[in-house]
Design an enzyme around this catalytic site. Structure first.
Site, PDB file in Angstrom:
ATOM      1  N   SER A   1       0.816  -1.213   0.000  1.00  0.00           N
ATOM      2  CA  SER A   1       0.000   0.000   0.000  1.00  0.00           C
ATOM      3  C   SER A   1       0.852   1.267   0.000  1.00  0.00           C
ATOM      4  O   SER A   1       1.916   1.321   0.609  1.00  0.00           O
ATOM      5  CB  SER A   1      -0.896   0.035   1.243  1.00  0.00           C
ATOM      6  OG  SER A   1      -1.677  -1.125   1.311  1.00  0.00           O
TER       7      SER A   1
ATOM      8  N   GLU B   1      -2.979 -13.889   1.663  1.00  0.00           N
ATOM      9  CA  GLU B   1      -3.463 -12.961   2.692  1.00  0.00           C
ATOM     10  C   GLU B   1      -4.930 -13.235   2.992  1.00  0.00           C
ATOM     11  O   GLU B   1      -5.345 -13.286   4.144  1.00  0.00           O
ATOM     12  CB  GLU B   1      -3.288 -11.512   2.219  1.00  0.00           C
ATOM     13  CG  GLU B   1      -3.867 -10.493   3.202  1.00  0.00           C
ATOM     14  CD  GLU B   1      -3.423  -9.063   2.919  1.00  0.00           C
ATOM     15  OE1 GLU B   1      -3.141  -8.723   1.753  1.00  0.00           O
ATOM     16  OE2 GLU B   1      -3.357  -8.290   3.885  1.00  0.00           O
TER      17      GLU B   1
ATOM     18  N   GLU C   1     -15.962  -3.385   0.425  1.00  0.00           N
ATOM     19  CA  GLU C   1     -16.484  -3.077  -0.918  1.00  0.00           C
ATOM     20  C   GLU C   1     -15.710  -3.871  -1.971  1.00  0.00           C
ATOM     21  O   GLU C   1     -16.304  -4.418  -2.915  1.00  0.00           O
ATOM     22  CB  GLU C   1     -16.378  -1.570  -1.206  1.00  0.00           C
ATOM     23  CG  GLU C   1     -17.334  -0.699  -0.386  1.00  0.00           C
ATOM     24  CD  GLU C   1     -16.907  -0.494   1.062  1.00  0.00           C
ATOM     25  OE1 GLU C   1     -15.739  -0.816   1.397  1.00  0.00           O
ATOM     26  OE2 GLU C   1     -17.736  -0.028   1.871  1.00  0.00           O
TER      27      GLU C   1
END
Ligand SMILES: Cc1cc2nc3c(=O)[nH]c(=O)nc-3n(C[C@H](O)[C@H](O)[C@H](O)COP(=O)(O)OP(=O)(O)OC[C@H]3O[C@@H](n4cnc5c(N)ncnc54)[C@H](O)[C@@H]3O)c2cc1C
Length: 398
Positions: A142, A257, A380
């Site tokens: 990220s 993950e 989402e």
């Protein structure tokens, strides 16, 4: 090959010699620590102690041939079928063994990626050491402008002879503060479509130019970090997969993950504690509370079965599939149900510390729930995956 029965005996005698059997009567309402949480909240000293405990345990487990039963012998494994690993995990769960949380990202996500995509040199250098607890790994994916939309990673890696030079910033890197290596996803070709210009590397965190800065969370502790890279030199042998082939390397990590996050969807002991809390506060006769508790219990039970089904596939050697996204979604939905019923049961005692045992302590869990919705892919994004890859609905317009 050792028979499964002999292996089970070997595992049991190792555990009997090195750990105590798990006690079931350990929790007593109103006694001892009332700390509850999903992520482990620790001071830096406690974190260091937890890591040292995990590492010491891994050395013993590795030297007994039990840390990586299914791994290739060349890299420290025993090449036993997957069911041997499952048998060991089952037996181990009946013993009190040290927490391995600080090693979880490295072992659960980075190591399988190195095994699948690393050069022989990198596999030899790190896999044995990771499974022996000596090398801790973190996930450097990220960035401030690349989270759900991971293909927009901007950190650059430019080739310079037999080396690459890395410049840029990562964020939300869990465990970076005590990691020895990180799996970094970098942009190597900005001129091609976004996911075709990425390359992954194993970076030693002590390389000059790597700077780790802890972030403070709303729970008060610092479990993740910003990591800055300034002219960090990485040998080409530390590349994972092909140049500009980083997207499929990242997918290997993300699949693992999801398997790893989804596998935690049973938290029966927390549910039991909330039921006990409602009882001690005289709220189990309130029909709304009873209904909320029953709803929570039903959903936790179903999530546990669903996750067990997904994990069976993984243990049988199949890659974690998109159904792991449903496990992750039910985990976060159940966390939220738990937080909601807790809030109703505790009322103001959740936000103001009255000193009463087992009341204000729950605030930590309630503050952690939003993080659960994000880590390992947001709700989402999980719904998009389920819609497109499980239900076969039309793709999201991009
Ligand atoms: C506890 C924790 C630990 C973490 N550890 C690590 C780590 O070790 N290494 C690492 O690299 N990262 C780590 N992360 C980061 C995590 O992977 C990101 O937070 C996550 O991918 C979401 O990215 P973002 O925060 O940039 O949010 P954004 O992607 O900016 O999303 C913002 C909001 O927009 C929504 N959204 C985005 N895209 C869509 C879409 N297509 N359709 C519908 N809604 C959309 C999201 O659901 C979200 O609600 C961690 C995060 C947490 C919370």
């Amino acid at each position: 090959v050792v028979s499964l029965a002999a292996f089970r005996e070997e595992a049991t005698s190792f555990l009997e010699a090195n750990a105590a059997p798990r006690r079931h009567d350990e929790f007593e309402w109103g006694a001892g620590s009332d700390e509850v949480g999903l992520f482990v909240e620790r001071t830096p000293a406690e974190t260091a102690a937890e890591l040292a405990g995990a590492q010491a345990w891994k050395v013993k487990e590795f030297d007994a041939g039990l840390a990586w039963p299914s791994g290739p012998a060349a890299f420290g494994g025993r090449e036993l079928p997957a069911e041997y690993g499952r048998a060991y995990t089952e037996i181990k769960a009946t013993f009190e063994t040290p927490s391995e949380a600080p090693l979880a990202i490295g072992l659960g996500m980075v190591a399988p990626t190195i095994l699948a995509h690393g050069t022989d040199e990198v596999k030899r250098r790190y896999l044995r050491a990771m499974h022996r607890g000596e090398v801790v790994g973190c996930q450097l994916f990220s960035e401030p402008s690349a989270g759900s939309d991971l293909a927009s990673v901007a950190m650059r890696a430019e080739r310079d002879g037999e080396e690459w030079v890395l410049n840029g910033q990562k964020v939300w890197t869990s465990e970076a503060q005590h990691s020895h290596i990180g799996e970094a996803l970098c942009r190597t070709d900005p001129s091609v479509p976004r996911h075709k210009g990425l390359t992954a590397f194993v970076v030693e965190m002590t390389t000059p130019g790597v700077e780790v800065r802890p972030l403070r969370q709303m729970t008060g502790s610092s479990t993740f970090n910003e990591v800055f890279f300034t002219d960090v030199r990485v040998p080409d042998s530390h590349r994972l997969g092909d140049v500009n082939g980083g997207w499929s390397v990242a997918l290997t990590t993300l699949m693992n993950e999801r398997a790893f996050v989804g596998s935690g969807s049973t938290f029966q002991s927390l549910v039991d504690r909330v039921v006990e809390l409602a009882r001690t506060r005289g709220m189990t006769s309130d029909p709304r509370i009873r209904q909320a508790l029953a709803d929570l219990q039903v959903n936790v039970t179903v999530a546990g079965w669903n996750s067990a089904r997904g994990m069976e596939k993984v243990r049988a050697g199949q890659p974690p599939g998109p159904e792991m996204s449903t496990s992750k979604l039910s985990l976060t939905a159940n966390c939220r149900r738990l937080a909601d019923v807790l809030t109703s049961v505790l009322g103001p005692a959740l936000v103001a510390d009255t000193g009463a045992w087992g009341t204000y302590a729950w605030r930590q869990l309630v503050l952690e729930v939003p993080g659960m919705r994000l880590a390992g892919g947001t709700d989402e994004v999980m719904r998009n995956i389920v819609a497109e890859r499980v239900l076969g609905l039309p793709k999201e317009p991009r």
